[in-house]
Scaffold this motif. Structure first.
Motif, PDB file in Angstrom:
ATOM      1  N   CYS A  57      -3.731 -35.976 -26.701  1.00  0.00           N
ATOM      2  CA  CYS A  57      -2.497 -36.394 -26.051  1.00  0.00           C
ATOM      3  C   CYS A  57      -2.531 -36.009 -24.574  1.00  0.00           C
ATOM      4  O   CYS A  57      -3.387 -35.218 -24.143  1.00  0.00           O
ATOM      5  N   ARG A  58      -1.599 -36.530 -23.801  1.00  0.00           N
ATOM      6  CA  ARG A  58      -1.523 -36.179 -22.382  1.00  0.00           C
ATOM      7  C   ARG A  58      -1.088 -34.736 -22.173  1.00  0.00           C
ATOM      8  O   ARG A  58      -1.291 -34.178 -21.112  1.00  0.00           O
ATOM      9  N   CYS A  59      -0.495 -34.155 -23.200  1.00  0.00           N
ATOM     10  CA  CYS A  59      -0.093 -32.746 -23.082  1.00  0.00           C
ATOM     11  C   CYS A  59      -1.288 -31.811 -23.225  1.00  0.00           C
ATOM     12  O   CYS A  59      -1.167 -30.615 -22.979  1.00  0.00           O
ATOM     13  N   GLY A  60      -2.449 -32.346 -23.597  1.00  0.00           N
ATOM     14  CA  GLY A  60      -3.664 -31.546 -23.661  1.00  0.00           C
ATOM     15  C   GLY A  60      -4.037 -31.079 -25.054  1.00  0.00           C
ATOM     16  O   GLY A  60      -5.065 -30.434 -25.226  1.00  0.00           O
ATOM     17  N   ASN A  61      -3.246 -31.370 -26.038  1.00  0.00           N
ATOM     18  CA  ASN A  61      -3.532 -30.943 -27.410  1.00  0.00           C
ATOM     19  C   ASN A  61      -4.179 -32.073 -28.201  1.00  0.00           C
ATOM     20  O   ASN A  61      -4.095 -33.241 -27.835  1.00  0.00           O
ATOM     21  N   VAL A  62      -4.804 -31.698 -29.324  1.00  0.00           N
ATOM     22  CA  VAL A  62      -5.433 -32.669 -30.224  1.00  0.00           C
ATOM     23  C   VAL A  62      -4.576 -32.751 -31.477  1.00  0.00           C
ATOM     24  O   VAL A  62      -4.131 -31.731 -32.015  1.00  0.00           O
ATOM     25  N   PHE A  63      -4.357 -33.994 -31.956  1.00  0.00           N
ATOM     26  CA  PHE A  63      -3.489 -34.198 -33.104  1.00  0.00           C
ATOM     27  C   PHE A  63      -4.165 -35.082 -34.136  1.00  0.00           C
ATOM     28  O   PHE A  63      -5.079 -35.847 -33.828  1.00  0.00           O
ATOM     29  N   CYS A  64      -3.682 -34.982 -35.376  1.00  0.00           N
ATOM     30  CA  CYS A  64      -4.183 -35.824 -36.461  1.00  0.00           C
ATOM     31  C   CYS A  64      -3.506 -37.189 -36.373  1.00  0.00           C
ATOM     32  O   CYS A  64      -2.683 -37.439 -35.490  1.00  0.00           O
ATOM     33  N   GLY A  65      -3.826 -38.073 -37.305  1.00  0.00           N
ATOM     34  CA  GLY A  65      -3.266 -39.417 -37.300  1.00  0.00           C
ATOM     35  C   GLY A  65      -1.760 -39.446 -37.485  1.00  0.00           C
ATOM     36  O   GLY A  65      -1.077 -40.319 -36.953  1.00  0.00           O
ATOM     37  N   ALA A  66      -1.224 -38.504 -38.237  1.00  0.00           N
ATOM     38  CA  ALA A  66       0.222 -38.487 -38.487  1.00  0.00           C
ATOM     39  C   ALA A  66       1.000 -37.987 -37.272  1.00  0.00           C
ATOM     40  O   ALA A  66       2.152 -38.381 -37.061  1.00  0.00           O
TER      41      ALA A  66
ATOM     42  N   PRO B  81       3.760 -39.258 -29.438  1.00  0.00           N
ATOM     43  CA  PRO B  81       4.526 -38.188 -28.778  1.00  0.00           C
ATOM     44  C   PRO B  81       5.824 -37.845 -29.498  1.00  0.00           C
ATOM     45  O   PRO B  81       6.260 -36.698 -29.465  1.00  0.00           O
ATOM     46  N   GLU B  82       6.437 -38.822 -30.157  1.00  0.00           N
ATOM     47  CA  GLU B  82       7.689 -38.551 -30.870  1.00  0.00           C
ATOM     48  C   GLU B  82       7.450 -37.679 -32.096  1.00  0.00           C
ATOM     49  O   GLU B  82       8.319 -36.932 -32.531  1.00  0.00           O
ATOM     50  N   GLU B  83       6.267 -37.755 -32.668  1.00  0.00           N
ATOM     51  CA  GLU B  83       5.956 -37.023 -33.892  1.00  0.00           C
ATOM     52  C   GLU B  83       5.648 -35.545 -33.635  1.00  0.00           C
ATOM     53  O   GLU B  83       5.909 -34.702 -34.479  1.00  0.00           O
ATOM     54  N   HIS B  84       5.068 -35.219 -32.506  1.00  0.00           N
ATOM     55  CA  HIS B  84       4.701 -33.820 -32.275  1.00  0.00           C
ATOM     56  C   HIS B  84       5.557 -33.145 -31.211  1.00  0.00           C
ATOM     57  O   HIS B  84       5.286 -32.007 -30.815  1.00  0.00           O
ATOM     58  N   GLY B  85       6.589 -33.810 -30.728  1.00  0.00           N
ATOM     59  CA  GLY B  85       7.490 -33.188 -29.764  1.00  0.00           C
ATOM     60  C   GLY B  85       6.808 -32.936 -28.433  1.00  0.00           C
ATOM     61  O   GLY B  85       6.843 -31.826 -27.909  1.00  0.00           O
ATOM     62  N   CYS B  86       6.194 -33.951 -27.886  1.00  0.00           N
ATOM     63  CA  CYS B  86       5.444 -33.828 -26.635  1.00  0.00           C
ATOM     64  C   CYS B  86       6.404 -33.546 -25.482  1.00  0.00           C
ATOM     65  O   CYS B  86       7.482 -34.119 -25.396  1.00  0.00           O
ATOM     66  N   ASP B  87       6.010 -32.646 -24.601  1.00  0.00           N
ATOM     67  CA  ASP B  87       6.862 -32.278 -23.476  1.00  0.00           C
ATOM     68  C   ASP B  87       6.487 -33.010 -22.181  1.00  0.00           C
ATOM     69  O   ASP B  87       7.030 -32.716 -21.123  1.00  0.00           O
ATOM     70  N   VAL B  88       5.587 -33.985 -22.264  1.00  0.00           N
ATOM     71  CA  VAL B  88       5.199 -34.756 -21.092  1.00  0.00           C
ATOM     72  C   VAL B  88       6.252 -35.833 -20.858  1.00  0.00           C
ATOM     73  O   VAL B  88       6.676 -36.522 -21.792  1.00  0.00           O
ATOM     74  N   ASP B  89       6.692 -35.969 -19.604  1.00  0.00           N
ATOM     75  CA  ASP B  89       7.690 -36.970 -19.257  1.00  0.00           C
ATOM     76  C   ASP B  89       6.970 -38.270 -18.904  1.00  0.00           C
ATOM     77  O   ASP B  89       6.526 -38.470 -17.774  1.00  0.00           O
ATOM     78  N   PHE B  90       6.850 -39.139 -19.880  1.00  0.00           N
ATOM     79  CA  PHE B  90       6.113 -40.390 -19.705  1.00  0.00           C
ATOM     80  C   PHE B  90       6.842 -41.348 -18.766  1.00  0.00           C
ATOM     81  O   PHE B  90       6.216 -42.121 -18.054  1.00  0.00           O
ATOM     82  N   LYS B  91       8.164 -41.290 -18.765  1.00  0.00           N
ATOM     83  CA  LYS B  91       8.959 -42.229 -17.972  1.00  0.00           C
ATOM     84  C   LYS B  91       8.729 -42.022 -16.472  1.00  0.00           C
ATOM     85  O   LYS B  91       8.452 -42.971 -15.737  1.00  0.00           O
TER      86      LYS B  91
END
Length: 157
Positions: free
Chosen positions: A111-120, A124-134
């Motif tokens: 992710c852009r937040c720097g972490n690695v995530f599984c398919g689920a 960003p909505e699923e893992h509570g990403c703190d990056v402001d994409f807008k």
């Protein structure tokens, strides 16, 4: 007389006896032993220059001062050759999901937040990403699309 290593194309073993392969341009030493060899050479030449300076007294000649200055420069150059074996040089890629700690293997989504995530948890909505994409997208659009204004006076050339 040529050695057996010259005929086979195989590099010679390190002359220091550490077990690694040496390089001919490094006096048949491996990289680690060659760095130690250079460090010892610089230390010996610096000690010899210091001894020569002490023997000359308070007034060194121009050539002795130039040699001492060049040795100090060489010591500064080779000071960063020390190899720190306590920390590994390779960075290990994370292979677990930051949200659920599940092993992701080769399929990890970064992710852009720097972490690695599984398919689920890849969205960003699923893992509570703190990056402001807008605001990031707005900045990118403003940089890529500069303001185009038409001239208000028609008679200008």
């Amino acid at each position: 007389m040529k050695t057996n290593a010259d005929f086979t194309g195989e590099p010679p073993l390190c002359a220091a006896g550490c077990g690694f392969y040496g390089a001919r341009e490094h006096h048949d030493l491996c990289s680690k032993c060659y760095a130690a060899f250079l460090k010892d050479q610089v230390a010996k030449s610096a000690a010899a220059a210091a001894a020569a300076k002490a023997a000359m007294g308070r007034q060194p000649s121009n050539s002795a001062s130039r040699v001492a200055a060049s040795l100090d420069d060489m010591a500064a150059l080779f000071s960063d050759l020390t190899v720190d074996t306590s920390t590994p040089m390779t960075s290990k890629k994370k292979n677990r999901c930051a949200a659920c700690n599940k092993r992701v293997g080769l399929l990890g989504f970064e992710c852009r937040c720097g972490n690695v995530f599984c398919g689920a948890h890849r969205y960003p909505e699923e893992h509570g990403c703190d990056v402001d994409f807008k605001t990031a997208a707005r900045r990118r659009l403003s940089k890529e699309n500069p303001v185009c204004k038409a001239d208000k006076m028609d008679f200008r050339i």
